[in-house]
Write a protein that holds these residues in place. Structure first.
Motif: not given
Length: 306
Positions: A1-4, A6-12, A174-177
């Motif tokens: 899971m790749l993204g900047p 705050g995009c939500g990857k760790t939350t997911l 991922m981008d902004k959730g």
């Protein structure tokens, strides 16, 4: 899971592990709905960004912690920990405490601990971000090798594009959730679905253009032949070009009848060791910039003054 950030990857990732409560949807693992199970009843091992090792326990004791809680016998624990220490290249360091180990060694202990109970799923939360560049490159290769050797499904969170391209079989951008794209590294890099994906993974040149006819676009005063993508009519579009896809003309090809030839003025050159990034602008518009990636051999062949 790749993204900047705050995009939500760790939350997911934490939702999958049961460490965060989801508000909708389901989590299916190996055909089983685990959405409402506590973390202790989910079949996974996890490696955190901070390693989360017990500072008062040796490497052996850290790895054995989960096995002891599972009430395994001491001979079983000794055999399994020794096997894991060999697997991650830490044989002979079982008596060392985390404070006596390097960051790379601590990460190997955390990885061995996550694998101790042979989980069906391995979760990695930016496991290499705290390491220096050389150790990070070495360890990502070893983790990828280990994953293939064990055949364990692994979900890794990272904001490092190169890391994702090297280690991933599939990349979830991922981008902004939201999930912007899912695909193989090659597909995500070569055929991005959105301008965000194109710009986030690698470097991309964006040129505002207008469709002239099928297979041909106009960028300022420049006419470019482009692959037919079903775009017709006089539409405003954006042409996306990777820096490595722009090739310099040599003396042998300068007079050849080739399509898509443009002339630019160099603004600056960045030396990257094995290559150069050349930043230039097009002569008909000072607003349009291009970045070109040239190998050392290409720079030498065109006799570009640095």
């Amino acid at each position: 899971m790749l993204g900047p950030s705050g995009c939500g990857k760790t939350t997911l990732l934490r939702i999958i592990a049961g460490l965060e409560q989801h508000t909708s949807g389901r989590i299916i693992q190996d055909g089983k709905d685990v959405s409402n199970l506590p973390p202790s009843q989910r079949d996974f091992g996890i490696v955190f960004q901070s390693y989360a090792l017990f500072p008062n326990l040796t490497a052996f004791q850290n790895i054995a912690y989960g096995l002891e809680n599972a009430k395994q016998s001491k001979p079983q624990i000794r055999a399994r920990v020794s096997e894991l220490l060999d697997l991650v290249g830490l044989a002979g360091l079982e008596k060392k405490y985390p404070a006596q180990m390097s960051g790379g060694q601590q990460q190997r202990v955390a990885l061995a601990r996550a694998l101790a109970q042979s989980p069906g799923l391995l979760l990695l939360d930016e496991p290499l971000s705290a390491l220096d560049a050389k150790v990070r490159v070495k360890l990502r290769t070893e983790i990828a090798r280990l994953q293939k050797q064990l055949g364990i499904t692994t979900l890794m969170v990272t904001h490092d594009q190169e890391e994702a391209l090297v280690m991933g079989d599939r990349i979830v951008v991922m981008d902004k959730g939201y999930i912007a794209q899912v695909g193989t590294p090659h597909a995500v890099y070569q055929q991005p679905n959105t301008s965000f994906v194109a710009d986030f993974i690698g470097v991309m040149n964006f040129l505002p253009s207008r469709v002239v006819q099928p297979g041909q676009v106009c960028c300022g005063e420049l006419i470019l032949n482009v692959p037919q993508r079903g775009i017709t009519g006089s539409k405003q579009i954006t042409v996306a070009i990777r820096p490595e896809d722009i090739l310099p003309l040599t003396n042998d090809t300068a007079n050849a009848n080739l399509p898509n030839i443009l002339t630019g003025t160099i603004d600056d050159i960045e030396f990257l060791g094995s290559s150069y990034l050349v930043n230039l602008h097009l002569p008909d518009s000072s607003q349009e910039k291009l970045t070109v990636n040239l190998s050392i051999n290409q720079v030498r062949n065109i006799d570009l003054t640095i």
